[in-house]
Structure formats: C-alpha cells, structure tokens
Design a protein around this motif. Structure first.
Motif, PDB file in Angstrom:
ATOM      1  N   VAL A   1     -60.190  25.189-111.736  1.00  0.00           N
ATOM      2  CA  VAL A   1     -59.660  24.897-110.407  1.00  0.00           C
ATOM      3  C   VAL A   1     -60.494  23.778-109.794  1.00  0.00           C
ATOM      4  CG1 VAL A   1     -58.870  27.268-110.093  1.00  0.00           C
ATOM      5  CG2 VAL A   1     -61.123  26.602-109.235  1.00  0.00           C
ATOM      6  N   ALA A   2     -59.945  23.139-108.772  1.00  0.00           N
ATOM      7  CA  ALA A   2     -60.628  22.020-108.114  1.00  0.00           C
ATOM      8  C   ALA A   2     -61.161  21.022-109.138  1.00  0.00           C
ATOM      9  CB  ALA A   2     -61.769  22.532-107.219  1.00  0.00           C
ATOM     10  N   PRO A   3     -60.293  20.554-110.046  1.00  0.00           N
ATOM     11  CA  PRO A   3     -60.765  19.617-111.082  1.00  0.00           C
ATOM     12  C   PRO A   3     -61.292  18.337-110.453  1.00  0.00           C
ATOM     13  CG  PRO A   3     -58.359  19.709-111.025  1.00  0.00           C
ATOM     14  CD  PRO A   3     -58.841  20.814-110.150  1.00  0.00           C
ATOM     15  N   GLY A   4     -62.357  17.823-111.055  1.00  0.00           N
ATOM     16  CA  GLY A   4     -62.957  16.599-110.541  1.00  0.00           C
ATOM     17  C   GLY A   4     -64.101  16.838-109.585  1.00  0.00           C
ATOM     18  N   PHE A   5     -64.310  18.083-109.183  1.00  0.00           N
ATOM     19  CA  PHE A   5     -65.405  18.407-108.276  1.00  0.00           C
ATOM     20  C   PHE A   5     -66.582  18.965-109.071  1.00  0.00           C
ATOM     21  CE2 PHE A   5     -61.693  18.265-105.621  1.00  0.00           C
ATOM     22  CZ  PHE A   5     -62.150  17.677-104.452  1.00  0.00           C
ATOM     23  N   PRO A   6     -67.766  19.044-108.463  1.00  0.00           N
ATOM     24  CA  PRO A   6     -68.943  19.541-109.193  1.00  0.00           C
ATOM     25  C   PRO A   6     -68.757  20.968-109.715  1.00  0.00           C
ATOM     26  CG  PRO A   6     -69.608  18.417-107.182  1.00  0.00           C
ATOM     27  CD  PRO A   6     -68.115  18.543-107.120  1.00  0.00           C
ATOM     28  N   ASP A   7     -69.458  21.290-110.801  1.00  0.00           N
ATOM     29  CA  ASP A   7     -69.300  22.584-111.469  1.00  0.00           C
ATOM     30  C   ASP A   7     -69.567  23.755-110.549  1.00  0.00           C
ATOM     31  OD1 ASP A   7     -68.643  21.302-113.802  1.00  0.00           O
ATOM     32  OD2 ASP A   7     -70.624  21.507-114.720  1.00  0.00           O
ATOM     33  N   ASN A   8     -70.658  23.685-109.777  1.00  0.00           N
ATOM     34  CA  ASN A   8     -71.000  24.837-108.942  1.00  0.00           C
ATOM     35  C   ASN A   8     -69.990  25.045-107.818  1.00  0.00           C
ATOM     36  OD1 ASN A   8     -71.881  22.480-107.723  1.00  0.00           O
ATOM     37  ND2 ASN A   8     -73.864  23.298-107.071  1.00  0.00           N
ATOM     38  N   PHE A   9     -69.416  23.965-107.322  1.00  0.00           N
ATOM     39  CA  PHE A   9     -68.367  24.063-106.310  1.00  0.00           C
ATOM     40  C   PHE A   9     -67.125  24.717-106.929  1.00  0.00           C
ATOM     41  CE2 PHE A   9     -64.694  22.199-104.048  1.00  0.00           C
ATOM     42  CZ  PHE A   9     -65.016  22.533-102.732  1.00  0.00           C
ATOM     43  N   ARG A  10     -66.720  24.275-108.108  1.00  0.00           N
ATOM     44  CA  ARG A  10     -65.538  24.828-108.776  1.00  0.00           C
ATOM     45  C   ARG A  10     -65.705  26.316-109.047  1.00  0.00           C
ATOM     46  NH1 ARG A  10     -65.727  20.311-112.560  1.00  0.00           N
ATOM     47  NH2 ARG A  10     -66.280  21.834-114.143  1.00  0.00           N
ATOM     48  N   ARG A  11     -66.892  26.699-109.523  1.00  0.00           N
ATOM     49  CA  ARG A  11     -67.121  28.114-109.822  1.00  0.00           C
ATOM     50  C   ARG A  11     -67.004  28.967-108.561  1.00  0.00           C
ATOM     51  NH1 ARG A  11     -71.229  26.038-113.191  1.00  0.00           N
ATOM     52  NH2 ARG A  11     -72.791  26.442-111.574  1.00  0.00           N
ATOM     53  N   ALA A  12     -67.581  28.480-107.470  1.00  0.00           N
ATOM     54  CA  ALA A  12     -67.525  29.238-106.221  1.00  0.00           C
ATOM     55  C   ALA A  12     -66.093  29.376-105.714  1.00  0.00           C
ATOM     56  CB  ALA A  12     -68.402  28.571-105.162  1.00  0.00           C
ATOM     57  N   VAL A  13     -65.304  28.298-105.845  1.00  0.00           N
ATOM     58  CA  VAL A  13     -63.911  28.336-105.405  1.00  0.00           C
ATOM     59  C   VAL A  13     -63.130  29.362-106.222  1.00  0.00           C
ATOM     60  CG1 VAL A  13     -61.754  27.027-105.300  1.00  0.00           C
ATOM     61  CG2 VAL A  13     -63.884  25.989-104.504  1.00  0.00           C
ATOM     62  N   ARG A  14     -63.321  29.356-107.530  1.00  0.00           N
ATOM     63  CA  ARG A  14     -62.591  30.312-108.376  1.00  0.00           C
ATOM     64  C   ARG A  14     -62.987  31.747-108.042  1.00  0.00           C
ATOM     65  NH1 ARG A  14     -60.432  29.280-114.268  1.00  0.00           N
ATOM     66  NH2 ARG A  14     -59.348  31.256-114.596  1.00  0.00           N
ATOM     67  N   GLU A  15     -64.257  31.968-107.804  1.00  0.00           N
ATOM     68  CA  GLU A  15     -64.703  33.323-107.458  1.00  0.00           C
ATOM     69  C   GLU A  15     -64.093  33.783-106.142  1.00  0.00           C
ATOM     70  OE1 GLU A  15     -68.940  33.076-107.510  1.00  0.00           O
ATOM     71  OE2 GLU A  15     -69.050  32.878-109.700  1.00  0.00           O
ATOM     72  N   GLU A  16     -63.967  32.892-105.167  1.00  0.00           N
ATOM     73  CA  GLU A  16     -63.346  33.248-103.894  1.00  0.00           C
ATOM     74  C   GLU A  16     -61.872  33.611-104.092  1.00  0.00           C
ATOM     75  OE1 GLU A  16     -64.480  33.453-100.675  1.00  0.00           O
ATOM     76  OE2 GLU A  16     -66.545  33.186-101.358  1.00  0.00           O
ATOM     77  N   LEU A  17     -61.177  32.865-104.933  1.00  0.00           N
ATOM     78  CA  LEU A  17     -59.773  33.171-105.212  1.00  0.00           C
ATOM     79  C   LEU A  17     -59.626  34.508-105.920  1.00  0.00           C
ATOM     80  CD1 LEU A  17     -58.681  29.635-106.438  1.00  0.00           C
ATOM     81  CD2 LEU A  17     -57.742  30.781-104.429  1.00  0.00           C
ATOM     82  N   GLU A  18     -60.420  34.725-106.939  1.00  0.00           N
ATOM     83  CA  GLU A  18     -60.305  35.959-107.711  1.00  0.00           C
ATOM     84  C   GLU A  18     -60.730  37.173-106.910  1.00  0.00           C
ATOM     85  OE1 GLU A  18     -62.461  34.952-111.260  1.00  0.00           O
ATOM     86  OE2 GLU A  18     -60.691  34.033-112.203  1.00  0.00           O
ATOM     87  N   ALA A  19     -61.641  36.983-105.949  1.00  0.00           N
ATOM     88  CA  ALA A  19     -62.028  38.087-105.065  1.00  0.00           C
ATOM     89  C   ALA A  19     -60.861  38.541-104.202  1.00  0.00           C
ATOM     90  CB  ALA A  19     -63.198  37.665-104.183  1.00  0.00           C
ATOM     91  N   ARG A  20     -59.865  37.653-104.040  1.00  0.00           N
ATOM     92  CA  ARG A  20     -58.659  37.989-103.266  1.00  0.00           C
ATOM     93  C   ARG A  20     -57.491  38.335-104.181  1.00  0.00           C
ATOM     94  NH1 ARG A  20     -62.124  34.987-100.817  1.00  0.00           N
ATOM     95  NH2 ARG A  20     -62.344  35.046 -98.539  1.00  0.00           N
ATOM     96  N   ASP A  21     -57.809  38.599-105.447  1.00  0.00           N
ATOM     97  CA  ASP A  21     -56.823  39.022-106.456  1.00  0.00           C
ATOM     98  C   ASP A  21     -55.768  37.969-106.747  1.00  0.00           C
ATOM     99  OD1 ASP A  21     -57.878  41.608-107.057  1.00  0.00           O
ATOM    100  OD2 ASP A  21     -57.164  42.291-105.106  1.00  0.00           O
ATOM    101  N   VAL A  22     -56.099  36.695-106.528  1.00  0.00           N
ATOM    102  CA  VAL A  22     -55.217  35.614-106.960  1.00  0.00           C
ATOM    103  C   VAL A  22     -55.362  35.468-108.474  1.00  0.00           C
ATOM    104  CG1 VAL A  22     -54.687  33.156-106.794  1.00  0.00           C
ATOM    105  CG2 VAL A  22     -55.404  34.421-104.754  1.00  0.00           C
ATOM    106  N   ASP A  23     -54.242  35.476-109.167  1.00  0.00           N
ATOM    107  CA  ASP A  23     -54.229  35.322-110.617  1.00  0.00           C
ATOM    108  C   ASP A  23     -54.314  33.832-110.938  1.00  0.00           C
ATOM    109  OD1 ASP A  23     -53.739  35.318-113.336  1.00  0.00           O
ATOM    110  OD2 ASP A  23     -51.778  36.303-113.222  1.00  0.00           O
ATOM    111  N   VAL A  24     -55.497  33.383-111.295  1.00  0.00           N
ATOM    112  CA  VAL A  24     -55.736  31.965-111.546  1.00  0.00           C
ATOM    113  C   VAL A  24     -55.509  31.678-113.026  1.00  0.00           C
ATOM    114  CG1 VAL A  24     -57.407  30.079-111.418  1.00  0.00           C
ATOM    115  CG2 VAL A  24     -57.430  31.890-109.675  1.00  0.00           C
ATOM    116  N   ARG A  25     -54.535  30.795-113.305  1.00  0.00           N
ATOM    117  CA  ARG A  25     -54.225  30.454-114.686  1.00  0.00           C
ATOM    118  C   ARG A  25     -54.444  28.965-114.900  1.00  0.00           C
ATOM    119  NH1 ARG A  25     -48.747  34.051-116.039  1.00  0.00           N
ATOM    120  NH2 ARG A  25     -49.377  35.915-114.822  1.00  0.00           N
ATOM    121  N   THR A  26     -55.604  28.657-115.426  1.00  0.00           N
ATOM    122  CA  THR A  26     -55.932  27.258-115.706  1.00  0.00           C
ATOM    123  C   THR A  26     -55.495  26.916-117.131  1.00  0.00           C
ATOM    124  OG1 THR A  26     -58.167  27.989-116.286  1.00  0.00           O
ATOM    125  CG2 THR A  26     -57.827  27.132-114.066  1.00  0.00           C
ATOM    126  N   GLY A  27     -55.498  25.617-117.442  1.00  0.00           N
ATOM    127  CA  GLY A  27     -55.050  25.187-118.761  1.00  0.00           C
ATOM    128  C   GLY A  27     -53.578  25.475-118.996  1.00  0.00           C
TER     129      GLY A  27
END
Length: 380
Positions: free
Chosen positions: A186-212
C-alpha cells in the motif's frame, strides 16, 4: 500586461495569491476556475462519513482574492503556444504570461467497464454517492471494494470502515471491505516505515488489503483481476490520475522552472514535474503549493523584466523547484499516520499533525476562520 492562471486548486489559488503581491501595479491578473469555490480535494474523503465537512472544505474564491479578477467558467481547451484558452459558451481568454493549474481527472487506463461501473473520488458529489451507496450496503450487508491503495484509496477505505462502525455494522462480518493494489505494498512510492504503518492501521480496522492484484475488467457486479473475479456491491476507484480534457488528457512534463513554453507554466497535478535534482515529483497537495511558490517568483520576474523596458535584454534567470517536503500524512478513519523526517507517528500525535497542516494551509490562503473549523473536524 495580462497574467492568467487556469484553475483554482492548490497550485492555482496559491499561485494567484502570491502573484497578487508580487506583480507590478500595472499588470492585470485573472484567475479562471470551473466553479466559484476552492475545494480541499485531499479532505473530500471526510464527507463520506461527515457530510457537514463539505461546508468547511469548500471555500468561496472571491473572498480569498484582493486583486485578481475571477472568471467562473470551464476551460475547454488550452493552446499554450498561442497563449489562449477556449472557455465554455464560446468565450476565450488570452495572456502574456500564464499558468496551467487545471489539476487532474481520474485515470481509467482503458480497463474494460471501469469508467462505467466505478465511482471515482474527485469531488464532493462523488463522496455523497459513495456515502449513499455504502449506507445501503450497511443495511443489506455486502462487499465494498476500493481500487487503488495510494493515499486517496487508503483514506476512502478508512472512512468506510469508520462509517460501518458508527452504523453498528461489523467489519468483516456484516460488511466486507477490500482494498486492491497492483503493486506489492500500500502507499507505493513512499518510505518503507510509512507504508508498514499505513497497512497496520488498515488491517487493525479489518480492511482486507490485497496487494499485488491488478484490476483487468469490471462488470456491473464483479471486478475481474489477475487473481480471479471479486464480486462487489459498491466499487470505488482511486487508482490514478490523468490530465483534464482541456489538455487532451495529457499531463505534460515540465522542467524544474515549471515552464511549459517560454510564456506559459504548468504545475500541480496538471503536469509531470521533474525537479532541480532531476527527480520526478509525486502528485500531491504539498508539492503543488510549493511549486506555486516557485512559479510565482518566475512569472513575476518575467513580467517585471518586460514591463520595465528590459525585454530586449537577456531573459532573467528563473528559479528552480526542488522537491523537499517535511513529511507525509494520511488519514485512516479516526486514525492517521504521519512521517516527519525518519520518524513515523500514529494515533493522537499523527492526527494533531494532520490537523495543524490543514489549518496552516487554510491560513496561508486567507481562510483563517475555516482553519479552526477544519482542525476541529480532523480531531473530532
């Protein structure tokens, strides 16, 4: 001497306000915009859950201008070389120096059925459509799919998750939320630690994140991907941007001085900017505002040079834009992620940072009263 700015988004409005104070007294300044209001596009996702926020983030332009003439008209076609723009109803405007700041439209990439079946997120009207569809979904149950996990898609998914919670519907039991992204994160093109935090926030809200996962086609009730078909009851597309119809759907590349021609500039989402270090500049509100500062210096310098009788002399040296923003911000429902330098903030600290940045922008364009209202809406 006539200076014309086309578009009153972040780039166009900031440029116009800076030119009001920088241009010589004898220069005319015109701002052309399709509609009387300046809309904070990076905040329209808030209207999905909080419709009243529309009154805060849609600001009458005339009250923000001191000197410029506002022309409320759609720009139908731009000829940068001829320095003219065709407006609706057969009117036109021409300039000695001008700037194309028309923003962008949603990119559909020629994907079969995408334009016909997806709701974009480019306006407050789009936010209303998404809200109404999702409330129906909350009543009946079903699946909402958001295509594109850039910052816009992340914010839409976060608002939908929060709205479901407010409606008393469990995610994923009553309503399923799926966020699709063709890249690996998620948030492609942004720094790794920012992307990881964003994905964790989404998954904490039970959003089914399907990358690739790449969207290949869309029908009335299913998204076809390279991983198979995915049924949906609501589909929101935030997967990319393209130039407006007025510039043929193109986002022309411009050099670091933001010059499209010798007398016409292009900036904000309307252009693909390569900065002074030769790096591509990501399309964002923060970059657009900073590009406008550089463009204002350059336009004013050229106008002064010509108006003081120096036109026969060498063209003045123009400033060059260098992409350098202090960090990145994204809302995820009632949460947020903020990156300031190498530090990533979450929770109340990130929300406070986002609120202060939004309020600071409104203050910079003269909408001081709106600044406090936006900060309150962000922290609610």
């Amino acid at each position: 001497m006539h200076v014309v700015v086309l578009g009153a988004g972040y780039a166009g409005l900031t440029l116009t306000r800076r030119l009001e104070s920088r241009l010589p007294a004898g220069a005319e300044l015109t701002l052309v915009n399709d509609g009387p209001n300046h809309v904070l596009v990076h905040e329209i996702h808030r209207a999905i859950r909080r419709p009243a926020v529309a009154a805060v983030i849609s600001i009458p332009i005339r009250g923000l201008l001191d000197r410029a003439e506002l022309v409320d008209a759609r720009v139908d076609d731009v000829d940068a070389d001829a320095r003219t723009a065709s407006l609706e109803a057969g009117n036109s405007v021409s300039w000695d120096y001008g700037a194309v700041c028309l923003g962008s439209e949603t990119a559909y990439y020629g994907i079969e059925g995408l334009r016909e079946h997806a709701t974009p997120m480019k306006s407050l009207a789009d936010a209303t459509t998404v809200r109404e569809g999702f409330l129906r979904l909350c009543e009946d149950g079903g699946r909402a799919v958001v295509g594109g996990a850039g910052l816009s898609g992340v914010q839409v998914a976060g608002e939908l998750a929060a709205l479901a919670a407010e409606e008393g519907v469990a995610v994923p039991d009553g309503v399923e939320l799926v966020l699709l992204e063709q890249f690996a994160e998620v948030a492609p093109g942004f720094p790794d630690n920012f992307r990881r935090a964003v994905r964790e926030e989404l998954e904490a809200r039970d959003v089914d994140v399907r990358t690739g996962t790449t969207v290949e086609r869309v029908t009335r009730d299913a998204v076809g991907t390279d991983e198979g078909e995915l049924g949906y009851d609501e589909f929101v597309w935030t997967g990319g941007i393209a130039g407006t119809a007025a510039v043929g759907g193109d986002r022309p590349s411009v050099r670091a001085d933001l010059g499209l021609t010798d007398r016409t500039f292009a900036l904000g989402d309307a252009a693909r900017v390569v900065d002074a270090d030769g790096d591509p500049v990501p399309a964002s509100a923060s970059a657009a505002v900073r590009e406008a500062e550089t463009a204002a210096v350059n336009v004013a310098r050229l106008v002064e040079h010509e108006m003081d009788g120096s036109a026969a002399d060498f063209r003045p040296r123009l400033s060059r834009y260098r992409f350098d923003v202090p960090g990145w911000l994204v809302s995820v429902g009632d949460g947020a992620v903020a990156q300031l330098g190498p530090t990533v903030l979450r929770g109340s600290a990130a929300r406070a940072t986002k609120a202060s940045v939004g309020a600071g922008y409104l203050t910079s364009i003269g909408a001081v009263r709106r600044a406090a209202a936006l900060a309150e809406a962000e922290l609610r």
